[in-house]
Design a protein around this motif. Structure first.
Motif, mmCIF file in Angstrom:
data_model
loop_
_atom_site.group_PDB
_atom_site.id
_atom_site.type_symbol
_atom_site.label_atom_id
_atom_site.label_comp_id
_atom_site.label_asym_id
_atom_site.label_seq_id
_atom_site.Cartn_x
_atom_site.Cartn_y
_atom_site.Cartn_z
ATOM 1 N N GLN A 23 42.861 14.881 40.588
ATOM 2 C CA GLN A 23 42.545 16.251 40.176
ATOM 3 C C GLN A 23 43.084 17.270 41.190
ATOM 4 O OE1 GLN A 23 38.306 16.398 39.680
ATOM 5 N NE2 GLN A 23 38.418 15.796 37.527
ATOM 6 N N THR A 24 43.004 16.927 42.478
ATOM 7 C CA THR A 24 43.528 17.815 43.517
ATOM 8 C C THR A 24 45.037 17.951 43.375
ATOM 9 O OG1 THR A 24 41.752 17.130 45.017
ATOM 10 C CG2 THR A 24 43.653 18.202 46.009
ATOM 11 N N LYS A 26 46.803 17.591 40.701
ATOM 12 C CA LYS A 26 47.080 18.378 39.496
ATOM 13 C C LYS A 26 46.880 19.865 39.757
ATOM 14 C CE LYS A 26 46.042 18.587 34.595
ATOM 15 N NZ LYS A 26 45.299 18.025 33.481
ATOM 16 N N GLU A 27 45.802 20.214 40.456
ATOM 17 C CA GLU A 27 45.540 21.618 40.760
ATOM 18 C C GLU A 27 46.617 22.196 41.667
ATOM 19 O OE1 GLU A 27 42.061 24.444 42.654
ATOM 20 O OE2 GLU A 27 41.479 22.665 41.521
ATOM 21 N N ILE A 28 47.079 21.406 42.646
ATOM 22 C CA ILE A 28 48.144 21.858 43.550
ATOM 23 C C ILE A 28 49.416 22.148 42.757
ATOM 24 C CG2 ILE A 28 49.712 21.117 45.388
ATOM 25 C CD1 ILE A 28 47.337 19.535 46.540
ATOM 26 N N SER A 29 49.737 21.294 41.797
ATOM 27 C CA SER A 29 50.966 21.478 41.022
ATOM 28 C C SER A 29 50.884 22.690 40.096
ATOM 29 C CB SER A 29 51.274 20.224 40.207
ATOM 30 O OG SER A 29 50.323 20.062 39.171
ATOM 31 N N GLN A 30 49.675 23.111 39.722
ATOM 32 C CA GLN A 30 49.526 24.207 38.774
ATOM 33 C C GLN A 30 49.282 25.557 39.425
ATOM 34 O OE1 GLN A 30 46.356 22.831 36.281
ATOM 35 N NE2 GLN A 30 47.725 21.636 34.969
ATOM 36 N N ARG A 31 48.784 25.588 40.636
ATOM 37 C CA ARG A 31 48.417 26.868 41.242
ATOM 38 C C ARG A 31 49.626 27.619 41.776
ATOM 39 N NH1 ARG A 31 42.955 26.474 44.789
ATOM 40 N NH2 ARG A 31 44.173 27.889 46.074
ATOM 41 N N ILE A 64 40.342 22.043 48.633
ATOM 42 C CA ILE A 64 40.314 21.668 47.209
ATOM 43 C C ILE A 64 39.783 20.240 47.062
ATOM 44 C CG2 ILE A 64 41.729 21.221 45.165
ATOM 45 C CD1 ILE A 64 43.592 23.456 46.172
ATOM 46 N N THR A 67 36.083 20.103 47.433
ATOM 47 C CA THR A 67 35.438 20.611 46.224
ATOM 48 C C THR A 67 35.396 19.535 45.144
ATOM 49 O OG1 THR A 67 36.260 22.817 46.738
ATOM 50 C CG2 THR A 67 35.501 22.441 44.485
ATOM 51 N N LYS A 68 36.507 18.825 44.971
ATOM 52 C CA LYS A 68 36.578 17.769 43.957
ATOM 53 C C LYS A 68 35.646 16.604 44.311
ATOM 54 C CE LYS A 68 39.721 19.991 41.697
ATOM 55 N NZ LYS A 68 39.333 20.819 40.580
ATOM 56 N N ARG A 71 32.096 17.685 43.362
ATOM 57 C CA ARG A 71 31.917 17.686 41.910
ATOM 58 C C ARG A 71 31.806 16.279 41.340
ATOM 59 N NH1 ARG A 71 36.054 22.251 39.985
ATOM 60 N NH2 ARG A 71 34.801 24.042 40.566
#
Length: 164
Positions: A23-24, A26-31, A64, A67-68, A71
């Protein structure tokens, strides 16, 4: 009446750690703020490697990941990143964290001493390898011991298993 007991262990769910890292990534690639900084995260064996071209970006990736972890129910104490400062190697900065599993002898002794000193009477503690076996005739005493251990200040995540 037979003794009741439970085990104190320090474990993490490997699948949840894997999911948090994915998930981290994926978030890095999208932000947008991570575009062009070469930020990445990788899990191999028991180590998590976070890289970027600036120390602030590496710390942002680590934030990040934390945080993951929260969660997904993985304790932050199960990841050891040393002093938490990224090291520079060439043009990139890197932060390496290792996943901790099992109670160290030092922590096991600390917990058993805590139970013997502050725990309810009649509770017996045995160190068995990388876990702690706590037993007593009274289930109420075991519940008090679990509450005591949850409030203990140790540098590892604690789980309670095999309560019987």
């Amino acid at each position: 009446m037979a003794d009741s007991s439970f085990d104190v262990v320090s474990e993490y769910d490997r699948q949840e750690v894997d999911n948090a890292v994915n998930q981290t990534a994926k978030e890095i690639s999208q932000r947008y703020d991570f575009k062009g900084v070469g930020a990445s995260i990788a899990l191999s064996g028991e180590t998590i490697t976070m890289t970027a071209n600036a120390p602030e970006r590496v710390l942002a990736v680590y934030d990040i990941l934390q945080t993951k972890f929260v969660r997904r129910g993985v304790s932050l104490k199960s990841l050891d990143v040393g002093d938490g400062q990224p090291k520079q190697s060439g043009k990139e900065h890197r932060l390496v964290g290792t996943l901790k599993r099992g109670l160290s002898q030092e922590n096991a002794k600390k917990l058993s001493k805590l139970v013997r000193d502050e725990g309810p009477k009649g509770v017996k503690v045995q160190i068995q390898g990388e876990e702690l076996r706590v037993s007593s005739k009274s289930r109420d005493a075991l519940q008090e011991t679990i509450a005591l251990l949850k409030g203990a200040d140790v540098d590892c995540a604690l789980q309670f298993q095999n309560y019987r």
